[in-house]
Structures are given as structure tokens and as C-alpha cells.
Design a protein around this motif. Structure first.
Motif, PDB file in Angstrom:
ATOM      1  N   THR A   2     -83.196  13.643 -32.821  1.00 27.75           N
ATOM      2  CA  THR A   2     -82.348  14.692 -33.382  1.00 27.75           C
ATOM      3  C   THR A   2     -81.324  14.017 -34.293  1.00 27.75           C
ATOM      4  O   THR A   2     -80.689  13.044 -33.896  1.00 27.75           O
ATOM      5  CB  THR A   2     -81.611  15.463 -32.265  1.00 27.75           C
ATOM      6  N   ILE A   3     -81.206  14.522 -35.504  1.00 27.27           N
ATOM      7  CA  ILE A   3     -80.256  13.952 -36.460  1.00 27.27           C
ATOM      8  C   ILE A   3     -79.184  14.989 -36.777  1.00 27.27           C
ATOM      9  O   ILE A   3     -79.500  16.134 -37.108  1.00 27.27           O
ATOM     10  CB  ILE A   3     -80.965  13.513 -37.752  1.00 27.27           C
ATOM     11  N   ILE A   4     -77.934  14.570 -36.651  1.00 32.46           N
ATOM     12  CA  ILE A   4     -76.807  15.468 -36.916  1.00 32.46           C
ATOM     13  C   ILE A   4     -75.914  14.844 -37.985  1.00 32.46           C
ATOM     14  O   ILE A   4     -75.534  13.678 -37.884  1.00 32.46           O
ATOM     15  CB  ILE A   4     -75.973  15.721 -35.650  1.00 32.46           C
ATOM     16  N   TYR A   5     -75.588  15.649 -38.983  1.00 30.66           N
ATOM     17  CA  TYR A   5     -74.621  15.244 -39.999  1.00 30.66           C
ATOM     18  C   TYR A   5     -73.331  16.016 -39.728  1.00 30.66           C
ATOM     19  O   TYR A   5     -73.282  17.231 -39.906  1.00 30.66           O
ATOM     20  CB  TYR A   5     -75.135  15.556 -41.399  1.00 30.66           C
ATOM     21  N   PHE A   6     -72.323  15.313 -39.236  1.00 25.60           N
ATOM     22  CA  PHE A   6     -71.007  15.921 -39.057  1.00 25.60           C
ATOM     23  C   PHE A   6     -70.290  15.863 -40.399  1.00 25.60           C
ATOM     24  O   PHE A   6     -70.195  14.796 -41.016  1.00 25.60           O
ATOM     25  CB  PHE A   6     -70.194  15.165 -38.006  1.00 25.60           C
ATOM     26  N   ILE A   7     -69.779  16.991 -40.845  1.00 26.04           N
ATOM     27  CA  ILE A   7     -69.085  17.074 -42.116  1.00 26.04           C
ATOM     28  C   ILE A   7     -67.615  17.397 -41.860  1.00 26.04           C
ATOM     29  O   ILE A   7     -67.274  18.519 -41.484  1.00 26.04           O
ATOM     30  CB  ILE A   7     -69.690  18.165 -43.026  1.00 26.04           C
ATOM     31  N   ARG A   8     -66.766  16.407 -42.054  1.00 23.28           N
ATOM     32  CA  ARG A   8     -65.326  16.661 -41.940  1.00 23.28           C
ATOM     33  C   ARG A   8     -64.902  17.422 -43.202  1.00 23.28           C
ATOM     34  O   ARG A   8     -65.273  17.055 -44.312  1.00 23.28           O
ATOM     35  CB  ARG A   8     -64.569  15.331 -41.825  1.00 23.28           C
ATOM     36  N   HIS A   9     -64.147  18.487 -43.030  1.00 18.73           N
ATOM     37  CA  HIS A   9     -63.809  19.389 -44.131  1.00 18.73           C
ATOM     38  C   HIS A   9     -63.157  18.683 -45.317  1.00 18.73           C
ATOM     39  O   HIS A   9     -62.567  17.603 -45.197  1.00 18.73           O
ATOM     40  CB  HIS A   9     -62.898  20.517 -43.634  1.00 18.73           C
ATOM     41  N   ALA A  10     -63.239  19.323 -46.466  1.00 16.28           N
ATOM     42  CA  ALA A  10     -62.602  18.830 -47.681  1.00 16.28           C
ATOM     43  C   ALA A  10     -61.082  19.028 -47.587  1.00 16.28           C
ATOM     44  O   ALA A  10     -60.575  19.597 -46.615  1.00 16.28           O
ATOM     45  CB  ALA A  10     -63.172  19.554 -48.896  1.00 16.28           C
ATOM     46  N   THR A  11     -60.353  18.571 -48.605  1.00 13.50           N
ATOM     47  CA  THR A  11     -58.886  18.614 -48.593  1.00 13.50           C
ATOM     48  C   THR A  11     -58.380  20.043 -48.425  1.00 13.50           C
ATOM     49  O   THR A  11     -58.722  20.935 -49.203  1.00 13.50           O
ATOM     50  CB  THR A  11     -58.320  18.033 -49.899  1.00 13.50           C
ATOM     51  N   SER A  12     -57.569  20.244 -47.390  1.00 16.04           N
ATOM     52  CA  SER A  12     -57.092  21.597 -47.089  1.00 16.04           C
ATOM     53  C   SER A  12     -55.702  21.838 -47.662  1.00 16.04           C
ATOM     54  O   SER A  12     -54.974  20.905 -48.003  1.00 16.04           O
ATOM     55  CB  SER A  12     -57.096  21.856 -45.578  1.00 16.04           C
ATOM     56  N   ASP A  13     -55.349  23.100 -47.745  1.00 23.43           N
ATOM     57  CA  ASP A  13     -54.087  23.532 -48.338  1.00 23.43           C
ATOM     58  C   ASP A  13     -52.992  23.525 -47.275  1.00 23.43           C
ATOM     59  O   ASP A  13     -52.860  24.461 -46.488  1.00 23.43           O
ATOM     60  CB  ASP A  13     -54.253  24.929 -48.922  1.00 23.43           C
ATOM     61  N   HIS A  14     -52.189  22.461 -47.248  1.00 24.71           N
ATOM     62  CA  HIS A  14     -51.152  22.327 -46.212  1.00 24.71           C
ATOM     63  C   HIS A  14     -49.951  23.239 -46.430  1.00 24.71           C
ATOM     64  O   HIS A  14     -49.039  23.266 -45.605  1.00 24.71           O
ATOM     65  CB  HIS A  14     -50.717  20.869 -46.085  1.00 24.71           C
ATOM     66  N   GLU A  15     -49.963  23.982 -47.516  1.00 26.82           N
ATOM     67  CA  GLU A  15     -48.930  25.009 -47.695  1.00 26.82           C
ATOM     68  C   GLU A  15     -49.137  26.139 -46.687  1.00 26.82           C
ATOM     69  O   GLU A  15     -48.207  26.859 -46.330  1.00 26.82           O
ATOM     70  CB  GLU A  15     -48.978  25.572 -49.121  1.00 26.82           C
ATOM     71  N   ASN A  16     -50.375  26.283 -46.237  1.00 28.80           N
ATOM     72  CA  ASN A  16     -50.716  27.298 -45.236  1.00 28.80           C
ATOM     73  C   ASN A  16     -50.768  26.618 -43.873  1.00 28.80           C
ATOM     74  O   ASN A  16     -51.618  25.771 -43.635  1.00 28.80           O
ATOM     75  CB  ASN A  16     -52.071  27.936 -45.584  1.00 28.80           C
ATOM     76  N   HIS A  17     -49.864  26.989 -42.976  1.00 30.90           N
ATOM     77  CA  HIS A  17     -49.798  26.358 -41.662  1.00 30.90           C
ATOM     78  C   HIS A  17     -50.603  27.104 -40.603  1.00 30.90           C
ATOM     79  O   HIS A  17     -50.544  26.754 -39.424  1.00 30.90           O
ATOM     80  CB  HIS A  17     -48.334  26.225 -41.218  1.00 30.90           C
ATOM     81  N   ASP A  18     -51.355  28.106 -41.005  1.00 26.48           N
ATOM     82  CA  ASP A  18     -52.210  28.843 -40.075  1.00 26.48           C
ATOM     83  C   ASP A  18     -53.510  28.062 -39.904  1.00 26.48           C
ATOM     84  O   ASP A  18     -54.336  27.999 -40.821  1.00 26.48           O
ATOM     85  CB  ASP A  18     -52.494  30.254 -40.611  1.00 26.48           C
ATOM     86  N   GLU A  19     -53.686  27.452 -38.737  1.00 24.13           N
ATOM     87  CA  GLU A  19     -54.836  26.583 -38.507  1.00 24.13           C
ATOM     88  C   GLU A  19     -56.175  27.267 -38.776  1.00 24.13           C
ATOM     89  O   GLU A  19     -57.077  26.677 -39.359  1.00 24.13           O
ATOM     90  CB  GLU A  19     -54.812  26.054 -37.067  1.00 24.13           C
ATOM     91  N   ARG A  20     -56.307  28.496 -38.332  1.00 27.16           N
ATOM     92  CA  ARG A  20     -57.593  29.184 -38.483  1.00 27.16           C
ATOM     93  C   ARG A  20     -57.867  29.632 -39.905  1.00 27.16           C
ATOM     94  O   ARG A  20     -59.006  29.643 -40.357  1.00 27.16           O
ATOM     95  CB  ARG A  20     -57.672  30.396 -37.547  1.00 27.16           C
ATOM     96  N   LYS A  21     -56.824  30.028 -40.618  1.00 29.22           N
ATOM     97  CA  LYS A  21     -57.019  30.642 -41.928  1.00 29.22           C
ATOM     98  C   LYS A  21     -56.787  29.701 -43.105  1.00 29.22           C
ATOM     99  O   LYS A  21     -57.027  30.076 -44.240  1.00 29.22           O
ATOM    100  CB  LYS A  21     -56.107  31.862 -42.062  1.00 29.22           C
ATOM    101  N   ARG A  22     -56.303  28.483 -42.848  1.00 29.86           N
ATOM    102  CA  ARG A  22     -56.010  27.564 -43.943  1.00 29.86           C
ATOM    103  C   ARG A  22     -57.269  27.257 -44.742  1.00 29.86           C
ATOM    104  O   ARG A  22     -58.301  26.885 -44.193  1.00 29.86           O
ATOM    105  CB  ARG A  22     -55.436  26.256 -43.397  1.00 29.86           C
ATOM    106  N   GLY A  23     -57.166  27.419 -46.056  1.00 27.50           N
ATOM    107  CA  GLY A  23     -58.307  27.163 -46.918  1.00 27.50           C
ATOM    108  C   GLY A  23     -58.282  25.761 -47.497  1.00 27.50           C
ATOM    109  O   GLY A  23     -57.715  24.832 -46.917  1.00 27.50           O
ATOM    110  N   LEU A  24     -58.887  25.611 -48.665  1.00 30.25           N
ATOM    111  CA  LEU A  24     -58.977  24.319 -49.332  1.00 30.25           C
ATOM    112  C   LEU A  24     -58.156  24.328 -50.615  1.00 30.25           C
ATOM    113  O   LEU A  24     -57.932  25.378 -51.211  1.00 30.25           O
ATOM    114  CB  LEU A  24     -60.438  24.000 -49.668  1.00 30.25           C
ATOM    115  N   THR A  25     -57.736  23.161 -51.028  1.00 25.67           N
ATOM    116  CA  THR A  25     -57.082  23.021 -52.324  1.00 25.67           C
ATOM    117  C   THR A  25     -58.141  23.137 -53.423  1.00 25.67           C
ATOM    118  O   THR A  25     -59.350  23.160 -53.143  1.00 25.67           O
ATOM    119  CB  THR A  25     -56.398  21.647 -52.454  1.00 25.67           C
ATOM    120  N   GLU A  26     -57.694  23.181 -54.661  1.00 25.13           N
ATOM    121  CA  GLU A  26     -58.651  23.218 -55.775  1.00 25.13           C
ATOM    122  C   GLU A  26     -59.535  21.976 -55.749  1.00 25.13           C
ATOM    123  O   GLU A  26     -60.746  22.057 -55.956  1.00 25.13           O
ATOM    124  CB  GLU A  26     -57.896  23.316 -57.101  1.00 25.13           C
TER     125      GLU A  26
END
Length: 195
Positions: A2-26
Motif C-alpha cells: 500500500t502506497i500513501i502520499y501524505f500532502i501537507r497543505h500549501a501556505t495558509s492565510d494566517h489572517e484567518n485564525h479559524d482552524e477549520r475555515k482558514r484558506g490558502l494565500t494566493e
């Protein structure tokens, strides 16, 4: 295998402190294309993700391109630090890595994060044995998974990757036994053997 590729998210928008809803920067949104390009020829059968928006967004372009559904798994979410935002993250992170039972009043210990992430991972290894899939995740959550199989992956190793977003970790399993862990830097195309 079984092969798994874990993908750590891209750069997030730290202006938003809501952990669940924080999106990504441009930049983060643009860097998602690196994830798509990397995964395209990997024979991905299934996609899983933390329910947090920044993780989902990181693999959405790939999911759309390959017409795959993303299945959210709550236990792959990131570690809860506390009820509010903390400014001195490095000191907090070091305290947690030096004591896996350390936490702030309304937060989680790294042991708790590791336990739920490993439990979710082991269930997938049973349910999806022999398949190749990707899991969109987070820096601390993923680091505790690596630490479970390679205990020498501690604070210094974590701090080395703290600003690498997105980041890929490939894990190979025989049943539920980890055989190999490899770190892939999408920006330099370099690979590092971890386990």
C-alpha cells in the motif's frame, strides 16, 4: 504493498485564525498546481483529507483534474493548540516535542494527536490494502505520524519542515507494517530517506 502520499497543505492565510475555515494565500493556491503535477502519474486510487479547508483546497485541483472524490476523515485534522491564537509558536512546539503530554488548557497533546491520526491511518491500511492513495494533512499531524514509525523524527526535524508548504511524504506499507518513508520537496524535486 500500500502506497500513501501524505500532502501537507500549501501556505495558509494566517489572517484567518479559524482552524477549520482558514484558506490558502494566493501563493498557496498557485502552489497547489505543484501537488497536481506531482501526483498525476502516481496511480492514485483514492483521496482522503483532514476536514480543514486548507487541506481540502490543496488537493482540490488534483481531485478535479482526475475526477476523484475527496473523503474527509475527522481524525486527520491538525492538533488543537488552544482556544485562541498563540504568538510564540516555536516555544510552544518545542515544549510539546520535548513532552508528548504537554498541552495548553484547551489544546491537545502530541500523544493525543498521534493516537487519533495513527488509528485513522491503520483503519485505512486495513480497508484499502494494496491501493495507492493520497491524504491531505497538516505539518504537526503528519510529523507525529512519522515520529510513530521513526522516533528520531523530533523537534529539530519538525522545525526543519515547518515552512515547507506544500510538502509530500511517501509511505510504503506491507499490510499495516511501515516499510519505507520518504520526504519529497516539491520546490527542489529533492527526496530524503526518513525510514
Amino acid at each position: 504493498m500500500t502506497i500513501i502520499y501524505f500532502i501537507r497543505h500549501a501556505t495558509s492565510d494566517h489572517e484567518n485564525h479559524d482552524e477549520r475555515k482558514r484558506g490558502l494565500t494566493e501563493k498557496g493556491l498557485n502552489d497547489c498546481k505543484l501537488v497536481t503535477d506531482y501526483l498525476m502519474d502516481k496511480g492514485i486510487d483514492l483521496l482522503f483529507s483532514s476536514p480543514y479547508r486548507r487541506s481540502l483546497l490543496t488537493i482540490q485541483d488534483f481531485a478535479d483534474t482526475k475526477q476523484l472524490n475527496i473523503q474527509e476523515i475527522e481524525d486527520f485534522r491538525e492538533r488543537k493548540v488552544d482556544s485562541g491564537w498563540i504568538d510564540d509558536f516555536k516555544t510552544f512546539a518545542k515544549n510539546q516535542w520535548e513532552d508528548f503530554h504537554y498541552k495548553l488548557n484547551n489544546g491537545e497533546t502530541l500523544k493525543e494527536v498521534q493516537d487519533r491520526n495513527i488509528s485513522a491511518l491503520q483503519q485505512l491500511l486495513i480497508d484499502q490494502q494494496g491501493k495507492t492513495f493520497a491524504i491531505a494533512t497538516h505539518g504537526t499531524a503528519l510529523s507525529t505520524i512519522i515520529n510513530y514509525y521513526q522516533p528520531s523524527f523530533e523537534f529539530d526535524a519538525f522545525w526543519h519542515i515547518v515552512d515547507i508548504m506544500p510538502w509530500v511524504v511517501k509511505m510504503t506499507f506491507d499490510g499495516t507494517t511501515c516499510q519505507h518513508i520518504e520526504s519529497i520537496d516539491l520546490f527542489t524535486n529533492s527526496k530524503t530517506h526518513i525510514y
